[in-house]
Design a protein around this motif. Sequence first.
Motif, short mmCIF file in Angstrom:
data_model
loop_
_atom_site.label_atom_id
_atom_site.label_comp_id
_atom_site.label_asym_id
_atom_site.label_seq_id
_atom_site.Cartn_x
_atom_site.Cartn_y
_atom_site.Cartn_z
N THR A 1 0.85 -1.18 0.00
CA THR A 1 0.00 0.00 0.00
C THR A 1 0.89 1.23 0.00
OG1 THR A 1 -0.15 -0.04 2.41
CG2 THR A 1 -1.91 -1.14 1.20
N ALA A 2 0.29 2.37 -0.34
CA ALA A 2 1.06 3.61 -0.46
C ALA A 2 1.58 4.11 0.89
CB ALA A 2 0.22 4.68 -1.13
N GLY A 3 1.01 3.66 1.98
CA GLY A 3 1.46 4.08 3.30
C GLY A 3 0.62 3.44 4.38
N LYS A 4 0.94 3.75 5.62
CA LYS A 4 0.19 3.16 6.72
C LYS A 4 -1.23 3.72 6.79
CE LYS A 4 4.17 1.99 9.48
NZ LYS A 4 4.90 2.13 10.71
N LYS A 5 -1.39 4.99 6.43
CA LYS A 5 -2.72 5.60 6.47
C LYS A 5 -3.38 5.61 5.09
CE LYS A 5 -1.63 8.43 10.42
NZ LYS A 5 -1.47 9.76 10.98
N ASP A 6 -2.58 5.52 4.04
CA ASP A 6 -3.11 5.52 2.68
C ASP A 6 -3.24 4.08 2.20
OD1 ASP A 6 -3.85 5.99 0.10
OD2 ASP A 6 -2.06 7.11 -0.47
N SER A 7 -4.46 3.63 1.97
CA SER A 7 -4.69 2.23 1.62
C SER A 7 -4.71 1.97 0.12
CB SER A 7 -5.99 1.74 2.24
OG SER A 7 -7.07 2.49 1.73
N ALA A 8 -4.25 2.93 -0.67
CA ALA A 8 -4.21 2.72 -2.13
C ALA A 8 -3.19 1.63 -2.44
CB ALA A 8 -3.81 4.02 -2.83
N GLU A 9 -3.62 0.63 -3.21
CA GLU A 9 -2.76 -0.51 -3.50
C GLU A 9 -1.66 -0.12 -4.48
OE1 GLU A 9 -3.62 -5.09 -3.90
OE2 GLU A 9 -4.22 -4.04 -5.72
N VAL A 10 -0.44 -0.60 -4.20
CA VAL A 10 0.72 -0.35 -5.05
C VAL A 10 1.21 -1.69 -5.56
CG1 VAL A 10 3.08 0.53 -5.11
CG2 VAL A 10 1.37 1.70 -3.72
N ILE A 11 1.32 -1.82 -6.88
CA ILE A 11 1.84 -3.04 -7.49
C ILE A 11 3.05 -2.66 -8.33
CG2 ILE A 11 1.36 -4.94 -9.07
CD1 ILE A 11 -1.60 -4.66 -8.29
N ILE A 12 4.21 -3.24 -8.00
CA ILE A 12 5.45 -2.94 -8.71
C ILE A 12 6.00 -4.23 -9.31
CG2 ILE A 12 7.79 -2.04 -8.49
CD1 ILE A 12 6.79 -0.45 -6.05
N PRO A 13 6.20 -4.27 -10.63
CA PRO A 13 6.79 -5.47 -11.24
C PRO A 13 8.24 -5.66 -10.79
CG PRO A 13 5.94 -3.94 -12.91
CD PRO A 13 5.84 -3.26 -11.60
N LYS A 14 8.62 -6.88 -10.48
CA LYS A 14 9.99 -7.17 -10.06
C LYS A 14 10.99 -6.76 -11.11
CE LYS A 14 8.99 -11.28 -7.27
NZ LYS A 14 9.25 -12.73 -7.20
N SER A 15 10.61 -6.86 -12.38
CA SER A 15 11.54 -6.52 -13.47
C SER A 15 11.87 -5.03 -13.50
CB SER A 15 10.94 -6.94 -14.81
OG SER A 15 9.71 -6.27 -15.02
N ASN A 16 11.11 -4.21 -12.80
CA ASN A 16 11.33 -2.77 -12.79
C ASN A 16 12.04 -2.29 -11.53
OD1 ASN A 16 11.21 -0.21 -13.90
ND2 ASN A 16 9.16 0.21 -13.12
#
Length: 120
Positions: free
Chosen positions: A70-85
Amino acid sequence: MRASVLLKSSLLTSLFVLSSCATTKYSEDISKNNYSNLEAGRMYTVTMRDGSKSQKMLFRNIDGDNLIGTAGKKDSAEVIIPKSNVVSVKDRSRARVAGGAVVIGAAAVAAIVISSSRAD
């Protein structure tokens, strides 16, 4: 006498600097990278291979070829990062502790050098 104290203090300082690294770097070959040192619930700063802005994330888990959090402890926006990047992952809490240790170590080295120069 003064040279030996200076040599000892510089060795001590370099030891603090080398032991304070809190960044894990990854290669382009995803199969060689080991992401098992990432801990769920910790804040990390991820540096991207494509040169885009570094991204802070509260790491949750690994799903296939993606790091998920997630973007932070208070921000629950999901973050998906490809391992290749991913170029490197920096543990922000360990970096703060290591930075504090370097400052304390530098102050100790300065105190040793000053006290030895006054003793002559």
